[in-house]
Design a protein around this motif. Structure first.
Motif, PDB file in Angstrom:
ATOM      1  N   VAL A 103      58.737  28.021  -3.162  1.00 56.90           N
ATOM      2  CA  VAL A 103      59.930  28.668  -2.604  1.00 56.90           C
ATOM      3  C   VAL A 103      59.887  28.448  -1.098  1.00 56.90           C
ATOM      4  O   VAL A 103      59.106  29.079  -0.393  1.00 56.90           O
ATOM      5  N   THR A 104      60.715  27.539  -0.622  1.00 58.21           N
ATOM      6  CA  THR A 104      60.633  27.106   0.767  1.00 58.21           C
ATOM      7  C   THR A 104      61.934  27.323   1.517  1.00 58.21           C
ATOM      8  O   THR A 104      63.020  27.314   0.919  1.00 58.21           O
ATOM      9  N   HIS A 121      54.101  17.533  -6.888  1.00 53.55           N
ATOM     10  CA  HIS A 121      55.425  17.396  -7.507  1.00 53.55           C
ATOM     11  C   HIS A 121      55.716  18.625  -8.359  1.00 53.55           C
ATOM     12  O   HIS A 121      55.642  18.577  -9.597  1.00 53.55           O
ATOM     13  N   PRO A 122      56.042  19.755  -7.732  1.00 54.13           N
ATOM     14  CA  PRO A 122      56.310  20.975  -8.503  1.00 54.13           C
ATOM     15  C   PRO A 122      57.495  20.809  -9.438  1.00 54.13           C
ATOM     16  O   PRO A 122      58.516  20.228  -9.068  1.00 54.13           O
ATOM     17  N   ARG A 123      57.360  21.318 -10.641  1.00 61.41           N
ATOM     18  CA  ARG A 123      58.452  21.264 -11.596  1.00 61.41           C
ATOM     19  C   ARG A 123      59.602  22.156 -11.143  1.00 61.41           C
ATOM     20  O   ARG A 123      60.777  21.852 -11.369  1.00 61.41           O
ATOM     21  N   THR A 124      59.265  23.267 -10.492  1.00 62.45           N
ATOM     22  CA  THR A 124      60.275  24.227 -10.042  1.00 62.45           C
ATOM     23  C   THR A 124      60.207  24.384  -8.530  1.00 62.45           C
ATOM     24  O   THR A 124      59.146  24.671  -7.983  1.00 62.45           O
ATOM     25  N   LEU A 125      61.352  24.186  -7.891  1.00 64.08           N
ATOM     26  CA  LEU A 125      61.429  24.263  -6.434  1.00 64.08           C
ATOM     27  C   LEU A 125      62.699  25.009  -6.046  1.00 64.08           C
ATOM     28  O   LEU A 125      63.788  24.667  -6.499  1.00 64.08           O
ATOM     29  N   VAL A 126      62.553  26.024  -5.208  1.00 64.14           N
ATOM     30  CA  VAL A 126      63.693  26.720  -4.612  1.00 64.14           C
ATOM     31  C   VAL A 126      63.713  26.343  -3.137  1.00 64.14           C
ATOM     32  O   VAL A 126      62.725  26.546  -2.421  1.00 64.14           O
ATOM     33  N   ALA A 127      64.841  25.777  -2.695  1.00 60.27           N
ATOM     34  CA  ALA A 127      64.964  25.309  -1.317  1.00 60.27           C
ATOM     35  C   ALA A 127      66.156  25.970  -0.646  1.00 60.27           C
ATOM     36  O   ALA A 127      66.924  26.719  -1.272  1.00 60.27           O
ATOM     37  N   ALA A 128      66.323  25.670   0.627  1.00 61.73           N
ATOM     38  CA  ALA A 128      67.408  26.283   1.396  1.00 61.73           C
ATOM     39  C   ALA A 128      68.774  25.974   0.791  1.00 61.73           C
ATOM     40  O   ALA A 128      69.704  26.788   0.888  1.00 61.73           O
ATOM     41  N   ASP A 129      68.906  24.821   0.144  1.00 58.99           N
ATOM     42  CA  ASP A 129      70.174  24.427  -0.478  1.00 58.99           C
ATOM     43  C   ASP A 129      70.591  25.356  -1.621  1.00 58.99           C
ATOM     44  O   ASP A 129      71.764  25.408  -1.985  1.00 58.99           O
ATOM     45  N   LEU A 142      63.583  35.987  -5.673  1.00 64.64           N
ATOM     46  CA  LEU A 142      64.218  36.398  -6.929  1.00 64.64           C
ATOM     47  C   LEU A 142      64.693  35.179  -7.712  1.00 64.64           C
ATOM     48  O   LEU A 142      64.568  35.127  -8.941  1.00 64.64           O
ATOM     49  N   LEU A 143      65.222  34.198  -7.009  1.00 69.60           N
ATOM     50  CA  LEU A 143      65.671  32.977  -7.677  1.00 69.60           C
ATOM     51  C   LEU A 143      64.483  32.207  -8.238  1.00 69.60           C
ATOM     52  O   LEU A 143      64.555  31.654  -9.345  1.00 69.60           O
ATOM     53  N   GLY A 144      63.384  32.168  -7.502  1.00 70.08           N
ATOM     54  CA  GLY A 144      62.191  31.492  -8.008  1.00 70.08           C
ATOM     55  C   GLY A 144      61.699  32.103  -9.301  1.00 70.08           C
ATOM     56  O   GLY A 144      61.374  31.395 -10.266  1.00 70.08           O
ATOM     57  N   ALA A 145      61.646  33.425  -9.349  1.00 69.54           N
ATOM     58  CA  ALA A 145      61.214  34.105 -10.572  1.00 69.54           C
ATOM     59  C   ALA A 145      62.178  33.824 -11.720  1.00 69.54           C
ATOM     60  O   ALA A 145      61.761  33.553 -12.855  1.00 69.54           O
ATOM     61  N   ALA A 146      63.475  33.855 -11.420  1.00 69.85           N
ATOM     62  CA  ALA A 146      64.481  33.611 -12.462  1.00 69.85           C
ATOM     63  C   ALA A 146      64.375  32.196 -13.015  1.00 69.85           C
ATOM     64  O   ALA A 146      64.505  31.975 -14.224  1.00 69.85           O
TER      65      ALA A 146
END
Length: 214
Positions: A103-104, A121-129, A142-146
């Motif tokens: 989560v970056t 190479h993380p399967r799940t990435l939450v970025a500013a976009d 919260l989005l990362g957990a979801a």
């Protein structure tokens, strides 16, 4: 300290890796191009925030979009100027891919460039976009957990910045703070460690057993 979780969420810069030298080079060049001074930077919070928010704090609204694209281009071009922090590669290699996420506050393009340069190479990435409100708002975590499919209370977050810790705590998650960027006195978390080399994780059925050496 022992913690139990179902999923782990990691901040990137200052937690998994360090881009300090690259950031200094790129933002120094950017500041010269846009006439931003050290005093301008000193009046705002920097680490752990999306670059677009930082740019918006420094420049008039009509310049923000172009200037945000410019700093992203500079940092992507310099993405090889990063290094994995101690313990990162070994810890992530032992985790089930579906049980952790990054989560970056960086853009997806920049985050992927930096992570892939380190062989991560993380399967799940939450970025500013992906978000409308950056840290310290709870939205990113919260989005990362979801995305991983777990409740916030089932997650433990690893962070190096006060702004990121506040984001995770506001999301109802437990936290492990790394003293890679800020002194211990500025960090409030369930556990504090120097870096990820002081963390071990064992998979035990549906749970991840986390042990930290402080």
């Amino acid at each position: 300290m022992k913690l139990q979780a179902r999923a782990l969420l990691f901040d990137n810069d200052g937690t998994l890796m360090s881009s300090l030298r690259s950031v200094r080079r790129c933002w120094t060049r950017w500041a010269v191009e846009y006439g931003v001074t050290e005093a301008d930077f000193a009046r705002i919070e920097l680490h752990g925030r999306p670059s677009a928010e930082i740019v918006a704090d420094l420049l008039p609204p009509e310049k923000v979009a172009e200037a945000a694209r410019r700093i992203e281009d500079l940092e992507v071009a310099d993405a090889e100027g990063t290094e994995a922090l101690p313990g990162t590669v070994a810890l992530l290699a032992g985790l089930p891919a579906e049980r952790w996420a990054v989560v970056t506050s960086a853009t997806r393009r920049l985050a992927r460039a930096r992570l892939s340069g380190l062989g991560l190479h993380p399967r799940t990435l939450v970025a500013a976009d992906d978000i409308t409100r950056g840290k310290p708002d709870p939205e990113p975590y919260l989005l990362g957990a979801a995305k991983l499919g777990f409740a916030p209370g089932d997650c433990v977050v690893f962070e190096d910045a006060p702004v990121g810790l506040r984001s995770a705590q506001a999301a109802g998650m437990r936290t492990v703070a790394l003293t890679t960027t800020y002194p211990r006195a500025e960090l409030t978390a369930d556990a504090l460690v120097p870096d990820l080399s002081a963390v071990s994780v064992q998979v035990s059925g549906d749970f991840l057993e986390i042990v930290t050496e402080d």
